[in-house]
Design a protein around this motif. Sequence first.
Motif, short mmCIF file in Angstrom:
data_model
loop_
_atom_site.label_atom_id
_atom_site.label_comp_id
_atom_site.label_asym_id
_atom_site.label_seq_id
_atom_site.Cartn_x
_atom_site.Cartn_y
_atom_site.Cartn_z
N LEU A 66 24.86 65.93 46.51
CA LEU A 66 25.12 66.71 45.30
C LEU A 66 24.48 68.10 45.38
O LEU A 66 25.13 69.11 45.07
N VAL A 67 23.22 68.14 45.76
CA VAL A 67 22.51 69.42 45.81
C VAL A 67 23.14 70.36 46.85
O VAL A 67 23.25 71.58 46.62
N ASP A 68 23.57 69.81 47.96
CA ASP A 68 24.24 70.63 48.97
C ASP A 68 25.50 71.25 48.39
O ASP A 68 25.76 72.45 48.59
N ARG A 69 26.25 70.47 47.66
CA ARG A 69 27.48 70.98 47.04
C ARG A 69 27.17 72.07 46.01
O ARG A 69 27.81 73.12 45.98
N VAL A 70 26.16 71.81 45.18
CA VAL A 70 25.79 72.78 44.14
C VAL A 70 25.30 74.09 44.76
O VAL A 70 25.68 75.18 44.33
N ASN A 71 24.49 73.98 45.79
CA ASN A 71 23.95 75.19 46.42
C ASN A 71 25.04 76.00 47.13
O ASN A 71 24.94 77.23 47.23
N ARG A 72 26.06 75.31 47.60
CA ARG A 72 27.17 76.02 48.24
C ARG A 72 27.98 76.82 47.23
O ARG A 72 28.68 77.77 47.60
N CYS A 73 27.92 76.41 45.96
CA CYS A 73 28.68 77.16 44.94
C CYS A 73 27.75 78.01 44.06
O CYS A 73 28.08 78.33 42.92
N GLY A 75 24.25 77.45 43.27
CA GLY A 75 23.03 76.90 42.70
C GLY A 75 23.04 76.92 41.19
O GLY A 75 24.07 77.05 40.54
N ALA A 76 21.85 76.78 40.61
CA ALA A 76 21.69 76.79 39.15
C ALA A 76 20.87 78.00 38.75
O ALA A 76 19.86 78.30 39.37
N ASN A 77 21.32 78.69 37.74
CA ASN A 77 20.63 79.90 37.26
C ASN A 77 20.40 80.91 38.39
O ASN A 77 19.36 81.55 38.48
N GLY A 78 21.40 80.97 39.28
CA GLY A 78 21.39 81.99 40.32
C GLY A 78 20.53 81.70 41.53
O GLY A 78 20.41 82.54 42.41
N LYS A 79 19.93 80.50 41.57
CA LYS A 79 19.06 80.18 42.71
C LYS A 79 19.35 78.77 43.22
O LYS A 79 19.83 77.92 42.47
N PRO A 80 19.05 78.50 44.50
CA PRO A 80 19.30 77.16 45.04
C PRO A 80 18.46 76.10 44.33
O PRO A 80 17.34 76.35 43.89
N VAL A 81 19.03 74.93 44.23
CA VAL A 81 18.32 73.77 43.69
C VAL A 81 17.52 73.14 44.82
O VAL A 81 18.01 73.00 45.95
N GLU A 82 16.28 72.78 44.53
CA GLU A 82 15.42 72.15 45.53
C GLU A 82 15.21 70.68 45.18
O GLU A 82 15.04 70.33 44.01
N LEU A 83 15.21 69.83 46.19
CA LEU A 83 15.07 68.39 45.99
C LEU A 83 13.76 67.92 46.63
O LEU A 83 13.44 68.28 47.76
N VAL A 84 13.01 67.10 45.88
CA VAL A 84 11.77 66.52 46.39
C VAL A 84 11.87 65.00 46.23
O VAL A 84 12.02 64.51 45.12
N SER A 85 11.79 64.27 47.33
CA SER A 85 12.00 62.82 47.29
C SER A 85 10.69 62.05 47.32
O SER A 85 9.74 62.43 48.00
N ALA A 86 10.64 60.93 46.57
CA ALA A 86 9.47 60.06 46.55
C ALA A 86 9.92 58.61 46.60
O ALA A 86 10.92 58.25 45.99
N ASP A 87 9.17 57.80 47.32
CA ASP A 87 9.44 56.36 47.44
C ASP A 87 8.50 55.61 46.51
O ASP A 87 7.28 55.69 46.63
N ASP A 88 9.07 54.85 45.55
CA ASP A 88 8.22 54.09 44.63
C ASP A 88 7.87 52.70 45.15
O ASP A 88 7.10 51.97 44.53
N GLU A 89 8.47 52.31 46.29
CA GLU A 89 8.17 51.05 46.98
C GLU A 89 8.43 49.82 46.09
O GLU A 89 7.89 48.75 46.34
N THR A 90 9.25 49.97 45.06
CA THR A 90 9.56 48.89 44.10
C THR A 90 8.29 48.32 43.49
O THR A 90 8.18 47.12 43.24
N ASP A 91 7.35 49.19 43.21
CA ASP A 91 6.05 48.76 42.70
C ASP A 91 5.63 49.72 41.59
O ASP A 91 5.53 50.92 41.81
N PRO A 92 5.37 49.20 40.37
CA PRO A 92 5.00 50.08 39.26
C PRO A 92 3.78 50.95 39.55
O PRO A 92 3.74 52.13 39.17
N ASN A 93 2.78 50.39 40.23
CA ASN A 93 1.59 51.18 40.54
C ASN A 93 1.90 52.30 41.53
O ASN A 93 1.43 53.44 41.37
N LYS A 94 2.69 51.97 42.54
CA LYS A 94 3.09 53.00 43.51
C LYS A 94 4.01 54.02 42.85
O LYS A 94 3.96 55.22 43.17
N GLY A 95 4.86 53.53 41.95
CA GLY A 95 5.74 54.44 41.22
C GLY A 95 4.96 55.40 40.34
O GLY A 95 5.30 56.58 40.23
N ASN A 96 3.91 54.89 39.73
CA ASN A 96 3.04 55.73 38.90
C ASN A 96 2.42 56.84 39.74
O ASN A 96 2.41 58.01 39.35
#
Length: 426
Positions: A66-73, A75-96
């Motif tokens: 999705l972000v690749d598509r948006v940035n090709r057209c 972006g949002a508000n004139g700038k590329p969208v940046e994505l930051v990924s996190a793994d919650d490990e299916t664990d509430p404590n790790k998700g926190n």
Amino acid sequence: MTHQKSKFILDFQKAVALAGIALLGACGRSDPNSSSDEGLKIGTLFPVTGDLAPMGQLIAPTLPLLVDRVNRCGGANGKPVELVSADDETDPNKGNAAMTKLAEVDRVSAVVGGFASSVSQAAVDIAVRNKIMMVSPASTSSIFTERAKKGDFKGFWARTAPSDTYQARALAKLARDKGLKRVSTVAINNDYGVEFEKAFVATFKQLGGIVVNEQKPTRYDPRTVSFNTEAAATFKGKPDGVAAVLYAESGSLFLKAAYEMGLTQNVQLLLADGVKSDDFARQVGKTTAGRFIIEGAIGTAPGADGKALNALTQLWKTKNNTLPGAYVPQTWDAGALLILAAQAAKSNTGEAISKELRNVSGGPGEEVTDVCQGLALLKAGKKINYQGASGNVDIDENGDVSGTYDVWKVGSDGKIEVTDKVSAAK
């Protein structure tokens, strides 16, 4: 001024400064992380590892696409969208911990996630405190509706999958339609499993059915190593069917244990969205005769019937050479709504996105199915109504959507086949 007095004043000033820092930390960010002058930064909080890893890995490629598509057209508000990924490990404590990092280190304005309801429960308060707009594509527990009605989320929570209240009713009706009169239940002991189980039991009884273990429901700890005790308790009383609200990793161990104890013969398995994956039958394993243990199992899961589904399906096939799996449409829509809301607000702050999210999802305006088309109209000062891949994604005052559910079964090849759709209309 004496040296002693001077030292006292300096110490006092330091103490005030430290107290001010502590107060800001306790109250959350006084300035949302991303201003209108900065690009939109979106975090993802998915279970790439842990009990729900098969589901998390299915949806993980969605936001980069999705972000690749948006940035090709543009972006949002004139700038590329940046994505930051996190793994919650299916664990509430790790998700926190992961959500805290996204908020305080990565300083995202919005988050797509979490997946498990228990993880989202742990993460959403961090989002609210830091004025981060959080949209989950899969946290379906009815607890979120209850908390929203109390005002807990202050508008910083929404989801693109309908509540389990409706899915549980659909599964109960499916059980009765299959002629089942006596069922028992087993559920993972968390927000998702317990709330789903309660709604299923209530509906099945209303439809005239009997829940064999209603007084002593089986609820399992996902960290359990051996499931023999839980399996014996679930199948005790010789039910016609078993409604099993499971996660993939622990659920496969439970069902394999039940088979090895000779408990699954002539019992209809009723499954839910937590295990709707073509890999799940393989995880559970095969019988001594070489058939999949859960062949013939039936289930329900949030489906997709939105106007943008065909375009997403074609894009997904082109990029990944497969069809999009469960929750991919809901994940796509969650990201699209956040980006469109930022453009509608002409600001990349979480607070601004929160105020526009419902307007772009279900307010007055031109219907659009393509995110780039929506961005272009918003840039031109027009209003839009996004029609998603999962459905119309009209988010209500509690952050909820309606939708449809797939009715599915496990075939002889272990693959999932969707056999019907039912509405989750309220």
